[in-house]
Design a protein around this motif. Structure first.
Motif, PDB file in Angstrom:
ATOM      1  N   LYS A 133       0.830  -1.213   0.000  1.00  0.00           N
ATOM      2  CA  LYS A 133       0.000   0.000   0.000  1.00  0.00           C
ATOM      3  C   LYS A 133       0.857   1.253   0.000  1.00  0.00           C
ATOM      4  O   LYS A 133       0.500   2.253  -0.608  1.00  0.00           O
ATOM      5  N   ILE A 134       1.980   1.190   0.686  1.00  0.00           N
ATOM      6  CA  ILE A 134       2.866   2.351   0.700  1.00  0.00           C
ATOM      7  C   ILE A 134       3.490   2.535  -0.679  1.00  0.00           C
ATOM      8  O   ILE A 134       3.525   3.640  -1.211  1.00  0.00           O
ATOM      9  N   LEU A 135       3.937   1.415  -1.277  1.00  0.00           N
ATOM     10  CA  LEU A 135       4.555   1.505  -2.602  1.00  0.00           C
ATOM     11  C   LEU A 135       3.593   2.075  -3.620  1.00  0.00           C
ATOM     12  O   LEU A 135       3.983   2.813  -4.514  1.00  0.00           O
ATOM     13  N   SER A 136       2.296   1.701  -3.506  1.00  0.00           N
ATOM     14  CA  SER A 136       1.365   2.140  -4.530  1.00  0.00           C
ATOM     15  C   SER A 136       0.623   3.414  -4.114  1.00  0.00           C
ATOM     16  O   SER A 136      -0.430   3.709  -4.651  1.00  0.00           O
ATOM     17  N   THR A 147      -1.254   4.813   1.044  1.00  0.00           N
ATOM     18  CA  THR A 147      -1.104   5.394   2.363  1.00  0.00           C
ATOM     19  C   THR A 147       0.322   5.898   2.515  1.00  0.00           C
ATOM     20  O   THR A 147       1.227   5.441   1.828  1.00  0.00           O
ATOM     21  N   GLN A 148       0.479   6.852   3.402  1.00  0.00           N
ATOM     22  CA  GLN A 148       1.793   7.462   3.559  1.00  0.00           C
ATOM     23  C   GLN A 148       2.585   6.738   4.634  1.00  0.00           C
ATOM     24  O   GLN A 148       2.028   6.355   5.656  1.00  0.00           O
ATOM     25  N   PRO A 149       3.889   6.523   4.425  1.00  0.00           N
ATOM     26  CA  PRO A 149       4.675   5.889   5.488  1.00  0.00           C
ATOM     27  C   PRO A 149       4.881   6.855   6.657  1.00  0.00           C
ATOM     28  O   PRO A 149       4.763   8.066   6.486  1.00  0.00           O
ATOM     29  N   THR A 150       5.177   6.297   7.819  1.00  0.00           N
ATOM     30  CA  THR A 150       5.446   7.139   8.986  1.00  0.00           C
ATOM     31  C   THR A 150       6.877   7.658   8.940  1.00  0.00           C
ATOM     32  O   THR A 150       7.157   8.770   9.370  1.00  0.00           O
ATOM     33  N   VAL A 177       7.475   9.942  -5.681  1.00  0.00           N
ATOM     34  CA  VAL A 177       8.170   9.659  -4.441  1.00  0.00           C
ATOM     35  C   VAL A 177       7.119   9.567  -3.340  1.00  0.00           C
ATOM     36  O   VAL A 177       6.242  10.407  -3.256  1.00  0.00           O
ATOM     37  N   VAL A 178       7.194   8.483  -2.572  1.00  0.00           N
ATOM     38  CA  VAL A 178       6.323   8.381  -1.409  1.00  0.00           C
ATOM     39  C   VAL A 178       7.212   8.672  -0.222  1.00  0.00           C
ATOM     40  O   VAL A 178       8.176   7.956   0.006  1.00  0.00           O
ATOM     41  N   SER A 179       6.915   9.712   0.499  1.00  0.00           N
ATOM     42  CA  SER A 179       7.813  10.074   1.580  1.00  0.00           C
ATOM     43  C   SER A 179       7.024  10.411   2.830  1.00  0.00           C
ATOM     44  O   SER A 179       5.931  10.957   2.766  1.00  0.00           O
ATOM     45  N   ALA A 180       7.626  10.071   3.967  1.00  0.00           N
ATOM     46  CA  ALA A 180       6.982  10.391   5.235  1.00  0.00           C
ATOM     47  C   ALA A 180       6.930  11.899   5.414  1.00  0.00           C
ATOM     48  O   ALA A 180       6.089  12.418   6.120  1.00  0.00           O
ATOM     49  N   LYS A 181       7.854  12.591   4.756  1.00  0.00           N
ATOM     50  CA  LYS A 181       7.937  14.031   4.968  1.00  0.00           C
ATOM     51  C   LYS A 181       7.012  14.809   4.042  1.00  0.00           C
ATOM     52  O   LYS A 181       6.749  15.981   4.274  1.00  0.00           O
ATOM     53  N   ALA A 182       6.542  14.152   2.972  1.00  0.00           N
ATOM     54  CA  ALA A 182       5.738  14.880   1.988  1.00  0.00           C
ATOM     55  C   ALA A 182       4.470  15.431   2.625  1.00  0.00           C
ATOM     56  O   ALA A 182       3.833  14.782   3.449  1.00  0.00           O
ATOM     57  N   TRP A 183       4.129  16.618   2.205  1.00  0.00           N
ATOM     58  CA  TRP A 183       2.942  17.249   2.767  1.00  0.00           C
ATOM     59  C   TRP A 183       1.696  16.804   2.015  1.00  0.00           C
ATOM     60  O   TRP A 183       0.627  16.701   2.566  1.00  0.00           O
ATOM     61  N   LEU A 184       1.881  16.533   0.721  1.00  0.00           N
ATOM     62  CA  LEU A 184       0.760  16.094  -0.115  1.00  0.00           C
ATOM     63  C   LEU A 184       0.999  14.660  -0.539  1.00  0.00           C
ATOM     64  O   LEU A 184       2.118  14.285  -0.861  1.00  0.00           O
ATOM     65  N   LEU A 185      -0.069  13.874  -0.546  1.00  0.00           N
ATOM     66  CA  LEU A 185       0.067  12.508  -1.043  1.00  0.00           C
ATOM     67  C   LEU A 185       0.136  12.533  -2.567  1.00  0.00           C
ATOM     68  O   LEU A 185       0.876  11.785  -3.188  1.00  0.00           O
ATOM     69  N   SER A 186      -0.656  13.380  -3.174  1.00  0.00           N
ATOM     70  CA  SER A 186      -0.636  13.468  -4.631  1.00  0.00           C
ATOM     71  C   SER A 186      -0.258  14.882  -5.042  1.00  0.00           C
ATOM     72  O   SER A 186      -0.663  15.852  -4.415  1.00  0.00           O
ATOM     73  N   ARG A 187       0.529  14.949  -6.086  1.00  0.00           N
ATOM     74  CA  ARG A 187       0.918  16.270  -6.576  1.00  0.00           C
ATOM     75  C   ARG A 187      -0.257  16.910  -7.292  1.00  0.00           C
ATOM     76  O   ARG A 187      -1.023  16.218  -7.962  1.00  0.00           O
ATOM     77  N   PRO A 188      -0.403  18.221  -7.189  1.00  0.00           N
ATOM     78  CA  PRO A 188      -1.508  18.886  -7.883  1.00  0.00           C
ATOM     79  C   PRO A 188      -1.486  18.618  -9.391  1.00  0.00           C
ATOM     80  O   PRO A 188      -2.533  18.536 -10.031  1.00  0.00           O
ATOM     81  N   ALA A 189      -0.268  18.412  -9.935  1.00  0.00           N
ATOM     82  CA  ALA A 189      -0.162  18.151 -11.375  1.00  0.00           C
ATOM     83  C   ALA A 189      -0.859  16.850 -11.764  1.00  0.00           C
ATOM     84  O   ALA A 189      -1.295  16.673 -12.896  1.00  0.00           O
ATOM     85  N   ASP A 190      -0.980  15.925 -10.793  1.00  0.00           N
ATOM     86  CA  ASP A 190      -1.644  14.651 -11.068  1.00  0.00           C
ATOM     87  C   ASP A 190      -3.112  14.848 -11.441  1.00  0.00           C
ATOM     88  O   ASP A 190      -3.692  14.020 -12.133  1.00  0.00           O
ATOM     89  N   LEU A 191      -3.695  15.926 -10.961  1.00  0.00           N
ATOM     90  CA  LEU A 191      -5.091  16.197 -11.314  1.00  0.00           C
ATOM     91  C   LEU A 191      -5.224  16.312 -12.829  1.00  0.00           C
ATOM     92  O   LEU A 191      -6.195  15.848 -13.413  1.00  0.00           O
ATOM     93  N   TRP A 192      -4.225  16.900 -13.439  1.00  0.00           N
ATOM     94  CA  TRP A 192      -4.242  17.052 -14.893  1.00  0.00           C
ATOM     95  C   TRP A 192      -3.989  15.706 -15.571  1.00  0.00           C
ATOM     96  O   TRP A 192      -4.639  15.350 -16.545  1.00  0.00           O
ATOM     97  N   THR A 193      -3.047  14.940 -15.014  1.00  0.00           N
ATOM     98  CA  THR A 193      -2.743  13.626 -15.585  1.00  0.00           C
ATOM     99  C   THR A 193      -3.989  12.742 -15.597  1.00  0.00           C
ATOM    100  O   THR A 193      -4.198  11.960 -16.513  1.00  0.00           O
ATOM    101  N   TYR A 194      -4.796  12.879 -14.546  1.00  0.00           N
ATOM    102  CA  TYR A 194      -5.966  12.022 -14.424  1.00  0.00           C
ATOM    103  C   TYR A 194      -7.236  12.701 -14.930  1.00  0.00           C
ATOM    104  O   TYR A 194      -8.321  12.366 -14.514  1.00  0.00           O
ATOM    105  N   ARG A 195      -7.090  13.668 -15.845  1.00  0.00           N
ATOM    106  CA  ARG A 195      -8.276  14.419 -16.295  1.00  0.00           C
ATOM    107  C   ARG A 195      -9.299  13.533 -16.985  1.00  0.00           C
ATOM    108  O   ARG A 195     -10.502  13.777 -16.886  1.00  0.00           O
TER     109      ARG A 195
END
Lengths: 407, 286
Positions: A86-89, A92-95, B17-35
């Motif tokens: 789920k994290i890879l895809s 959900t966000q990792p901690t 990039v999936v990061s614990a530090k990221a503030w957004l789960l999805s980038r706003p640009a993705d809205l356009w990609t998924y139009r």
């Protein structure tokens, strides 16, 4: 070889008990209680102060996947495999930690999600496809192939609520199989559909991997893991136990699970030592060509107690758990210590594939132990695909065509 | 694919990039990609409402018309709310379809996470696509209802009751934009709360119904008593509905209320903020 997934120190924390307090009222009560206790400057009682119990589903997991590679993720239930996926895809966000993904990732755990019963197969292909990240243009160009793959051409304009489960899954998988992702995630989804369609799906997956794409496979079936992955990540309680070449990881995994099984079965009366197979043309102790020559199996076990009036059985099982062959012999009086079971077969009429060999030893007093041979027996073939199919490979079989005269 | 094959990893840019530090789960640009998903969801929701109904799309015209007719009888003929030069039916329907746009948007957007949780738990796409397509569907329905309103005004004009339309009508798109932003924000706010408090959803329906009575849908601004003025002054919906009627007919000369506008902007900002926060971790709780 370039990296396609780079995961660094991924962790995911859940709070246990958080789900219980889900109504607004309960939260509000807790809040007011807290506020009142603050106002009255009472000392917090233990129950009010009890910290939420945390639970790490995934803890400090790091790995890489390279292009053209298949990574298998193994581990018992609850080891954190699904959370990791789920994290890879991006669900959900990792901690903690970070994953870099290079290329489009498609997960086949989402087969059929987002289908709407009132709409036709055609509409759902488009909707599901765009949900999985394709553009309408891309779907249009693949539409015919998707329909052909699903074998549902004549029902494509029927609302999917009238489809049978099998048809539904076929349609869903066909969309998923034509996403052309750079990275595929397979989570043991292939237990669906009829056998012929399953085979088609497996072939399609192999094709995707051969095209130079990477794959992540989650499976409990070790033969499948050995066959289709090069690297293996073994998780237990969210942590990495071992990450390395599949054969090394799976060997250790199987050994340890066998030991664990032994431990849970109470006092075992025997333990696995080793096994080997020999025939004239064999070169490897655990691999045999599917030939019709004499084969001798040596299966060494260690009896931990002395046995009287017991029995010993040796059997061959295929990947589906079907017992193919079994022989028994009585164990009259045996002292504790190593014994060798020697089984000679005039030929090994098995189709190419993986088979497990196991030895069952029972004592006269009713206790018994099943010993799994590690690794599995691999039967290979040198012939091309026009050979016989099925479980058995019968010696001297022949097939020919005869003309039937019309009268 | 070719770009993946050729360049070394240090030079390549990750697809995501999936990061614990990221503030957004999805980038706003993705809205356009998924139009395209946005278009298909909008189409699906538009069509899904009509599937398996006899009257089909006609329902969208009939429903507000009948509701307006009922309210006209009660408030226009029995309670006799004064609506100035406008016939009550026209007066009320103007406010009612505008209110309905708001109500439906908030109601549907607030259920985003609950209704789509099975999809959200399995597939990644920018979650905001769903509220945006729902707002669009409701907006298109509003446009159709607005057409019916113009038709009714036309009928009145032909039968002798003169109803003038104001040139200030050109501001209507701006008003509708404010309204949808407010509805989106409020809907998102509730949606992110319902992730943790399911029963909040029950409250939403009732609260919205009450809210309608404080939003000058049924009566003109002029009859609001002085001690309840603040209800109108702080209420973005009262502001928008009054402005809408004022721009359409040139009656009830209305000056935008600054406090209401501030409420609108603050709610919208907080709502969107809560939504992107909920987006990151809501699968853990639902």
């Amino acid at each position: 070889m370039s990296v396609v997934i780079e995961a660094q120190n991924i962790s995911k924390r859940f709070f246990l008990g958080e789900r219980n307090r889900t109504t607004f009222l309960e939260e509000w009560t807790a809040f007011t209680q807290h506020a009142v206790s603050l106002l009255l400057r009472r000392k917090k009682t233990a129950s009010q102060h009890s910290p939420r119990r945390e639970f790490w589903a995934v803890r400090d997991v790091s790995f890489e996947v390279y292009q053209g590679q298949t990574l298998a993720i193994i581990g018992e239930n609850g080891a954190g495999k699904s959370t990791l996926l789920k994290i890879l895809s991006r669900i959900t966000q990792p901690t903690t930690g970070e994953v870099k993904v290079y290329g489009r990732l498609a997960s086949l755990l989402e087969v059929g999600t987002g289908f709407h019963g009132d709409f036709s197969g055609r509409d759902n292909i488009y909707l599901n496809g765009t949900m999985l990240g394709l553009s309408r243009k891309e779907i249009r160009s693949r539409f015919d192939r998707i329909v052909e793959f699903s074998e549902l051409a004549e029902f494509i304009d029927v609302p999917v609520k009238h489809y049978s489960t099998g048809m539904y899954i076929r349609l869903a998988f066909s969309v998923a199989a034509h996403l052309n992702p750079e990275i595929v995630i397979l989570d043991e989804v292939l237990s669906v559909g009829d056998t012929a369609f399953q085979k088609k799906c497996l072939d399609r997956m192999a094709e995707i991997i051969q095209e130079g794409h990477a794959a992540i496979l989650v499976s409990h079936a070790m033969p499948v893991v050995r066959r289709s992955s090069q690297m293996c990540l073994w998780l237990s309680h969210g942590r990495v136990v071992m990450f390395g070449p599949t054969d090394e990881v799976v060997d250790r995994y199987e050994r340890e699970s066998a030991e664990k099984l032994e431990a849970t079965r109470g006092p075992s009366i025997a333990r696995f030592v080793s096994w080997k197979a020999e025939s004239r043309s064999s070169t490897n102790a655990h691999t045999l060509p599917a030939s019709h020559e004499e084969v001798t199996f040596h299966f060494e076990v260690e009896l931990t107690t002395s046995i009287s009036q017991g029995q010993l059985g040796i059997s061959f099982t295929n990947a589906q758990g079907l017992v193919l062959f079994s022989r028994h012999l009585p164990l009259q009086e045996s002292q504790a210590g190593k014994i060798m079971v020697v089984l000679t077969l005039p030929s090994l009429p098995l189709s190419p594939g993986f088979y497990s060999i196991s030895c069952t030893i029972s004592n006269g007093n009713g206790s018994s132990t099943v010993i799994q041979g590690i690794p599995e027996l691999r039967v290979t073939t040198e012939r091309a695909s026009d050979g016989p199919l099925g479980v058995l490979s019968l010696p001297g079989s022949s097939v020919r065509l005869e003309r039937v005269r019309s009268e | 694919m070719s770009s993946v094959a050729s360049s070394p990893s240090s030079l390549r840019k990750p697809t995501y990039v999936v990061s614990a530090k990221a503030w957004l789960l999805s980038r706003p640009a993705d809205l356009w990609t998924y139009r395209d998903l946005f278009f298909l969801l909008t189409k699906r929701d538009l069509l899904a409402t009509y599937k398996q109904t006899v009257l089909g799309p006609i329902w969208f015209f009939v429903q507000p018309f009948f509701a307006s007719l009922v309210f006209s009888v009660v408030f226009g003929m029995i309670v006799r709310v004064s609506t100035g030069s406008l016939p009550f039916l026209v007066f009320f329907m103007t406010g009612f379809i505008t209110w309905n746009l708001f109500f439906n948007c908030v109601n549907q957007v607030s259920q985003t996470f609950l209704i789509n949780r099975h999809i959200f738990q399995k597939i990644y796409f920018p979650r905001m696509i769903v509220p945006l397509s729902q707002i669009t569907v409701n907006f298109l329905n509003f446009v159709a209802q607005f057409g019916v309103l113009l038709l009714i005004i036309g009928v009145y004009n032909l039968t002798g009751t003169h109803i003038a339309l104001s040139p200030r009508m050109i501001f209507i798109p701006l008003i509708l934009l404010c309204l949808t932003i407010f509805a989106l924000g409020l809907g998102c706010l509730i949606a992110s709360w319902t992730v943790r408090y399911r029963d909040l959803n029950m409250l939403v329906g009732y609260s919205l119904q009450l809210w309608m009575y404080a939003s000058c849908v049924l009566f003109p601004e002029s009859i609001v008593p002085a001690n309840l003025r603040w209800l109108v002054d702080l209420n973005p919906m009262a502001m928008l509905i009054l402005a809408f009627r004022s721009c359409l007919f040139g009656v009830e000369h209305y000056v935008l209320s600054v406090p209401a506008l501030l409420v609108l902007l603050v709610v919208a900002a907080i709502g969107l903020w809560c939504f992107v926060r909920a987006e990151r971790n809501f699968t853990d709780t639902v």
